[in-house]
Design a protein around this motif. Structure first.
Motif, PDB file in Angstrom:
ATOM      1  N   ASN A   1       1.181  -1.482  -0.001  1.00  0.00           N
ATOM      2  CA  ASN A   1      -0.157  -0.191   0.417  1.00  0.00           C
ATOM      3  C   ASN A   1       0.940   1.076  -0.145  1.00  0.00           C
ATOM      4  OD1 ASN A   1      -1.649  -1.934   1.640  1.00  0.00           O
ATOM      5  ND2 ASN A   1      -3.366  -0.681   0.592  1.00  0.00           N
ATOM      6  N   LEU A   2       2.171   1.158   0.317  1.00  0.00           N
ATOM      7  CA  LEU A   2       2.770   2.088   0.428  1.00  0.00           C
ATOM      8  C   LEU A   2       3.682   1.760  -0.697  1.00  0.00           C
ATOM      9  CD1 LEU A   2       3.325   2.199   4.176  1.00  0.00           C
ATOM     10  CD2 LEU A   2       2.489   3.991   2.971  1.00  0.00           C
ATOM     11  N   ALA A   3       4.021   1.557  -0.988  1.00  0.00           N
ATOM     12  CA  ALA A   3       4.988   1.621  -2.874  1.00  0.00           C
ATOM     13  C   ALA A   3       4.795   2.323  -3.783  1.00  0.00           C
ATOM     14  CB  ALA A   3       5.294   0.386  -3.409  1.00  0.00           C
ATOM     15  N   GLY A   4       5.506   3.330  -3.846  1.00  0.00           N
ATOM     16  CA  GLY A   4       5.354   4.392  -5.092  1.00  0.00           C
ATOM     17  C   GLY A   4       5.315   6.164  -4.308  1.00  0.00           C
ATOM     18  N   GLY A   5       5.325   6.504  -5.124  1.00  0.00           N
ATOM     19  CA  GLY A   5       5.593   7.968  -5.157  1.00  0.00           C
ATOM     20  C   GLY A   5       3.666   8.681  -4.015  1.00  0.00           C
TER      21      GLY A   5
END
Length: 350
Positions: free
Chosen positions: A169-173
């Motif tokens: 859920n926290l992967a990416g910008g």
């Protein structure tokens, strides 16, 4: 030897003399370096009653956050050197079910018939001069300080497991993480999130000093109160957070975190304050998840120790001599601790 003993339900523990333990087959005797005093200990002796689910029958030595130096090996144990420092994985399952075989003793399929939940939870723990531990429950610390490491076996392991499960859920910008409750676990959660993700970390509590410590670790802080959710949503541009972690677990904190979620977010209730919540289709962000978690795996603990040794996790620790262990529990109950109380049986290490 001296030990802090839980002697009967809903009764404050005592500091008393008990026999020094002897390691059985497959076990190791540790000279205790440090034992963390945890709110779960308070629940053990203050809240549970005989026959209640989760209650562990007295008497036993408290302390499920432990570290120590190898003192003696039981029959059949090899590969350990006397004097080496280890952190103790607290949960003890049956050892042979599908979950235990994966190191997930917390979810042991035979928990209902096991003689105890873990070290310091039904089985004698480390709030003492010595403790025996199954050899498989030991994680090497190398030359890292074992006293400061002691609370990592719960206060870091528990948030680490919850955060690890939420990493997709926290992967990416442009991602946001919310930490509710900035006690021992919440402070370490801020550090883990900062080290493992690029997410903006929002942290909230009712205590200013706790928020100040979280802010010093890179979090954006929001005080608890009626404007809490609005402030969190303003920080996220109105979208809400992608992952939230509630280290309190009371009804108001659950509701606040739930109201702060983004579409597709994941909300993990970690605290065990017994709060409840309501679910409504139209008031819930689509495909968002509410879940819970309990402790972590021994694999997780090896990873926690690696982060500790790398300086990515620095626990806030207040050291107490064993003679002052009961005072540490009194301060814990009164909310007077700013860090994790760690009882140090060796006077030279306090």
């Amino acid at each position: 030897m001296r030990a802090v003993v839980f002697e009967q339900y809903q009764t404050f523990p005592s500091l008393t003399e008990v026999p020094k333990p002897t390691p059985g087959p497959g076990e190791v005797l540790l000279k205790v370096a440090g034992a963390g005093a945890c709110h779960s200990d308070v629940a053990v002796y203050r809240e549970f009653q005989e026959g209640q689910p989760g209650a562990q029958a007295p008497a036993f030595v408290l302390g499920h956050e432990n570290s120590g130096w190898v003192e003696e090996l039981g029959d059949g144990v090899t590969g350990f050197t006397v004097g080496d420092a280890y952190l103790v994985y607290g949960p003890v399952g049956c050892g042979h079910c599908s979950y235990c075989s994966k190191g997930q003793d917390t979810y042991c399929e035979n928990a209902a018939t096991n003689p105890y939940m873990g070290i310091g939870l039904g089985r004698d723990g480390g709030m003492a001069e010595y403790v025996t531990v199954p050899a498989r429950n030991l994680v090497p610390l190398g030359d890292a300080d074992p006293v400061a490491a002691a609370p990592l076996s719960d206060a870091a392991l528990t948030p680490y497991h919850a955060i690890k499960n939420a990493l997709p859920n926290l992967a990416g910008g442009g991602k946001y993480a919310l930490v509710v409750g900035l006690g021992g676990l919440g402070q370490i959660a801020v550090q883990i999130l900062t080290a493992l993700t690029g997410a903006t970390v929002i942290a909230t509590d009712v205590k200013q000093d706790a928020m100040d410590r979280a802010a010093a670790r890179g979090a954006i802080t929001v005080p608890g109160g009626p404007d809490q959710v609005a402030a969190i949503r303003e920080i996220t541009g109105g979208r809400g957070v992608d992952a939230a972690f509630d280290f309190v677990g009371a009804t108001p904190t659950i509701k606040a975190a739930q109201a702060s979620m983004a579409v597709g977010g994941r909300f993990t209730v970690v605290g065990i304050a017994g709060g409840t919540t309501e679910w409504n289709f139209f008031a819930t962000p689509y495909e968002s998840t509410i879940t819970n978690t309990y402790w972590g795996t021994i694999e997780d603990l090896h990873e926690v120790v690696a982060m500790y040794r790398a300086g990515q996790i620095v626990p806030d620790v207040e050291r107490y001599a064993l003679d002052d262990a009961l005072e540490a529990y009194r301060k814990l109950e009164a909310g007077e601790l700013s860090g994790r109380a760690v009882v140090v049986p060796s006077a030279a290490a306090v």
